[in-house]
Scaffold this motif. Structure first.
Motif, PDB file in Angstrom:
ATOM      1  N   LEU A   1     -17.701  47.674  35.401  1.00  0.00           N
ATOM      2  CA  LEU A   1     -18.877  47.678  35.153  1.00  0.00           C
ATOM      3  C   LEU A   1     -19.763  46.819  36.100  1.00  0.00           C
ATOM      4  N   ALA A   2     -21.032  47.286  36.163  1.00  0.00           N
ATOM      5  CA  ALA A   2     -22.081  46.454  37.290  1.00  0.00           C
ATOM      6  C   ALA A   2     -23.024  45.639  36.252  1.00  0.00           C
ATOM      7  N   GLY A   3     -23.213  44.540  36.898  1.00  0.00           N
ATOM      8  CA  GLY A   3     -24.186  43.629  36.206  1.00  0.00           C
ATOM      9  C   GLY A   3     -23.454  42.656  35.292  1.00  0.00           C
ATOM     10  N   ASP A   4     -24.179  41.738  34.549  1.00  0.00           N
ATOM     11  CA  ASP A   4     -23.787  40.968  33.592  1.00  0.00           C
ATOM     12  C   ASP A   4     -23.529  41.618  32.251  1.00  0.00           C
ATOM     13  N   LYS A   5     -22.808  41.304  31.284  1.00  0.00           N
ATOM     14  CA  LYS A   5     -22.721  41.824  30.076  1.00  0.00           C
ATOM     15  C   LYS A   5     -22.205  40.806  28.970  1.00  0.00           C
ATOM     16  N   ASN A   6     -22.745  40.861  27.817  1.00  0.00           N
ATOM     17  CA  ASN A   6     -22.462  39.845  26.734  1.00  0.00           C
ATOM     18  C   ASN A   6     -22.083  40.414  25.483  1.00  0.00           C
ATOM     19  N   TYR A   7     -21.766  41.816  25.305  1.00  0.00           N
ATOM     20  CA  TYR A   7     -21.299  42.472  24.270  1.00  0.00           C
ATOM     21  C   TYR A   7     -20.596  43.608  24.446  1.00  0.00           C
ATOM     22  N   PHE A   8     -19.484  43.699  23.794  1.00  0.00           N
ATOM     23  CA  PHE A   8     -18.704  45.084  23.650  1.00  0.00           C
ATOM     24  C   PHE A   8     -18.312  45.359  22.337  1.00  0.00           C
TER      25      PHE A   8
ATOM     26  N   LEU B   1     -16.769  47.600  15.438  1.00  0.00           N
ATOM     27  CA  LEU B   1     -16.930  46.271  15.641  1.00  0.00           C
ATOM     28  C   LEU B   1     -17.424  45.965  16.914  1.00  0.00           C
ATOM     29  N   SER B   2     -17.687  44.691  17.274  1.00  0.00           N
ATOM     30  CA  SER B   2     -18.250  44.219  18.524  1.00  0.00           C
ATOM     31  C   SER B   2     -17.882  42.946  18.989  1.00  0.00           C
ATOM     32  N   LEU B   3     -17.443  42.479  20.291  1.00  0.00           N
ATOM     33  CA  LEU B   3     -17.318  41.345  20.745  1.00  0.00           C
ATOM     34  C   LEU B   3     -18.369  40.734  21.390  1.00  0.00           C
ATOM     35  N   HIS B   4     -18.829  39.469  20.884  1.00  0.00           N
ATOM     36  CA  HIS B   4     -20.010  39.013  21.419  1.00  0.00           C
ATOM     37  C   HIS B   4     -19.591  37.850  22.519  1.00  0.00           C
TER      38      HIS B   4
ATOM     39  N   SER C   1     -17.313  35.884  19.845  1.00  0.00           N
ATOM     40  CA  SER C   1     -17.173  35.812  18.625  1.00  0.00           C
ATOM     41  C   SER C   1     -16.942  37.438  18.028  1.00  0.00           C
ATOM     42  N   LEU C   2     -16.217  37.625  16.951  1.00  0.00           N
ATOM     43  CA  LEU C   2     -15.965  39.361  16.457  1.00  0.00           C
ATOM     44  C   LEU C   2     -16.923  39.460  15.488  1.00  0.00           C
TER      45      LEU C   2
ATOM     46  N   GLU D   1     -15.295  55.255  21.143  1.00  0.00           N
ATOM     47  CA  GLU D   1     -16.409  55.217  21.879  1.00  0.00           C
ATOM     48  C   GLU D   1     -16.480  53.572  22.291  1.00  0.00           C
ATOM     49  N   ILE D   2     -17.034  53.263  23.281  1.00  0.00           N
ATOM     50  CA  ILE D   2     -17.250  51.850  23.901  1.00  0.00           C
ATOM     51  C   ILE D   2     -18.632  51.614  24.450  1.00  0.00           C
ATOM     52  N   ARG D   3     -19.263  50.564  23.698  1.00  0.00           N
ATOM     53  CA  ARG D   3     -20.750  50.544  24.447  1.00  0.00           C
ATOM     54  C   ARG D   3     -20.621  49.079  24.886  1.00  0.00           C
ATOM     55  N   THR D   4     -21.464  48.738  25.936  1.00  0.00           N
ATOM     56  CA  THR D   4     -21.593  47.311  26.416  1.00  0.00           C
ATOM     57  C   THR D   4     -22.923  47.233  27.256  1.00  0.00           C
ATOM     58  N   GLY D   5     -23.433  45.914  27.133  1.00  0.00           N
ATOM     59  CA  GLY D   5     -24.722  45.722  27.446  1.00  0.00           C
ATOM     60  C   GLY D   5     -25.247  44.253  27.595  1.00  0.00           C
TER      61      GLY D   5
END
Length: 484
Positions: free
Chosen positions: A351-358, A415-418, A430-431, A478-482
């Motif tokens: 992944l490119a760039g910083d990420k703070n949620y998955f 669900l998402s991991l922050h 946090s979940l 599916e997975i989303r991150t950003g």
């Protein structure tokens, strides 16, 4: 001989029952049934698929249900509304029916329990919100208009420009309470962006006034009452045009209903007093900057993956497996380890760039032992370092050593991991399930503090692959991150 005939008769009866059952019983997934019923405008039948207090976990089902409520609210406020439809909602405790007194009589509003459960800023939430607005056919109280307007202008119109434009046009036809300076700026950004987009009804509809003390009217034509006066160079964004042609002061044109930002209201004005100007590029740039974080979102799914080759954009030692198709979506099966298993392999995506949620969408498992189905790695010094491992058993989800007991229903989860603050050599996360926190203060495995401090790292998403497929599996959709 008699026994043979009896057996044959029973067989034929059984076959007949089986054929009738197959012909008349719908075995499709519930969300597929709901979608088809919604498309055929069988809105009460959509609600009939669900228990009154049930809030589904599927974003698609929540979207359909919210849109269904909006369509039924529209029917309630039509002239030919039946008492049966009113009675239906008056008898439901979870979808309360409110009566709003307006300038055009009573407006029946159905409380929507589904929209608040949709993920904010997601496609489903935007579709449901837009449907709620475009189905308004007569005035509602000013505070309610303001509430919908504030919700709409916080959403990114890109990708839904035409529907967003129609929703904003409809909403601005109703009076609303004054909004703040920041919110007014957001509204202008959206209007100018849409006026610069070819497939919208607002395209090329930005103008300035020429003239002094020009009348604004309540409808198209001088026979309608005057509702105010304006003077050049007032801005205007025109929302609709009357088909009739008229000549006023030697100028031929049409009556247009326009929104006037300085007045925070819309009214009808003769087009001869308007001069078209291009949309404001600064406002468009500000909208794009405001929603820039959404451009950093990465979405990973498995559509187009055929099972024999590694999923697109992943790398690593791939073990072929059959894809799984559920409710029209392709899922990636991740198997648990057995006594006979010889270990795991991994495939990963950089992944490119910083990420703070998955954010991840999956089908639960029946496994008694936790199955590791998603790993988040940090890459620094040309090596991968495990930060978070997410596992699932039939009762719980685990993030590293932190456990949350699920409700036991075998439904698709989202669900998402922050990723939050960092302390020393560990991240803190946090979940979440939508707007509800499930586990707080989840520490990552130890990492290199200097690499974290310098930012000299990148994230990777990895999928653990058991070398021997077995019955115990998690299906990942599916997975989303950003960046939020």
């Amino acid at each position: 001989m008699i026994r043979s005939r009896v057996f044959l008769a029973f067989s034929l009866v059984f076959l007949f029952i089986a054929l009738v059952t197959y012909a008349f019983v719908d075995f499709r997934e519930r969300e597929d049934k709901a979608y088809d019923l919604y498309q055929s405008e069988s809105y009460l039948k959509v609600l009939g698929l669900y228990q009154e207090k049930e809030i589904p976990s599927s974003e698609l089902e929540l979207t359909i249900l919210s849109e269904t409520i909006s369509q039924l609210e529209k029917k309630l406020n039509e002239k030919e509304t039946t008492k049966e439809l009113q009675s239906f909602f008056q008898s439901r405790s979870e979808t309360k029916l409110a009566e709003w007194e307006t300038t055009r009589g009573t407006y029946y509003h159905i409380q929507d329990p589904y929209l608040p459960n949709l993920k904010k800023h997601g496609d489903g939430y935007k579709r449901a919100l837009i449907t709620k607005i475009v189905t308004l056919t007569k005035p509602i109280p000013k505070p309610e208009v303001t509430n919908l307007l504030l919700k709409l202008i916080l959403e990114d119109p890109r990708g839904m420009e035409d529907r967003f434009s129609r929703a904003l046009t409809n909403l601005l036809s109703f009076p609303f309470e004054p909004i703040g300076e920041i919110e007014s700026e957001f509204l202008l950004q959206s209007l100018h962006f849409l006026a610069n987009t070819t497939n919208t009804n607002l395209f090329h509809q930005t103008a300035i006034l020429r003239g002094k003390n020009v009348n604004l009217r309540s409808g198209p034509g001088r026979e309608n009452s005057e509702v105010g006066k304006i003077t050049e160079p007032e801005q205007a964004i025109c929302l609709e045009e009357d088909a009739g042609t008229e000549t006023i002061a030697g100028s031929s044109g049409h009556w247009k209903r326009c929104y006037f930002p300085n007045l925070q209201r819309s009214a009808w004005i003769f087009s001869g007093f308007l001069t078209e100007v291009p949309p404001n590029p600064t406002l468009i740039a500000e909208l794009e900057k405001r929603f820039k974080s959404s451009e950093n979102e990465v979405r990973i799914d498995f559509e187009g993956w055929n099972g024999t080759q590694i999923p697109a954009t992943f790398f690593g030692d791939y073990i072929p497996r059959d894809s799984v198709r559920i409710s029209g979506e392709t899922g990636f099966p991740i198997y648990g380890l057995t006594k006979e298993s010889k270990g795991l392999q991994r495939i990963c995506k950089k992944l490119a760039g910083d990420k703070n949620y998955f954010e991840f969408s999956f089908q639960p498992t029946d496994s008694n032992l936790p199955i590791s189905f998603l790993e988040l790695h940090l890459n620094y010094e040309n090596k991968d370092h495990l930060a978070y491992s997410i596992s699932l058993d039939k009762e719980s989800i685990w993030v590293n050593k932190n456990r949350y007991v699920l409700d036991g229903e075998k439904r698709r989860e989202n669900l998402s991991l922050h990723i939050g603050s960092r302390k020393g050599d560990k991240w803190n996360a946090s979940l979440w399930r939508r707007n509800t926190g499930l586990i707080q203060s989840i520490h990552s495995f130890p990492l290199d503090e200097s690499a974290l401090s310098s930012g000299g790292y990148s994230w990777e998403i990895c999928l653990p692959l058991a070398k021997e497929p077995n019955r115990e599996q998690v299906i990942l959709f599916e997975i989303r991150t950003g960046i939020h």
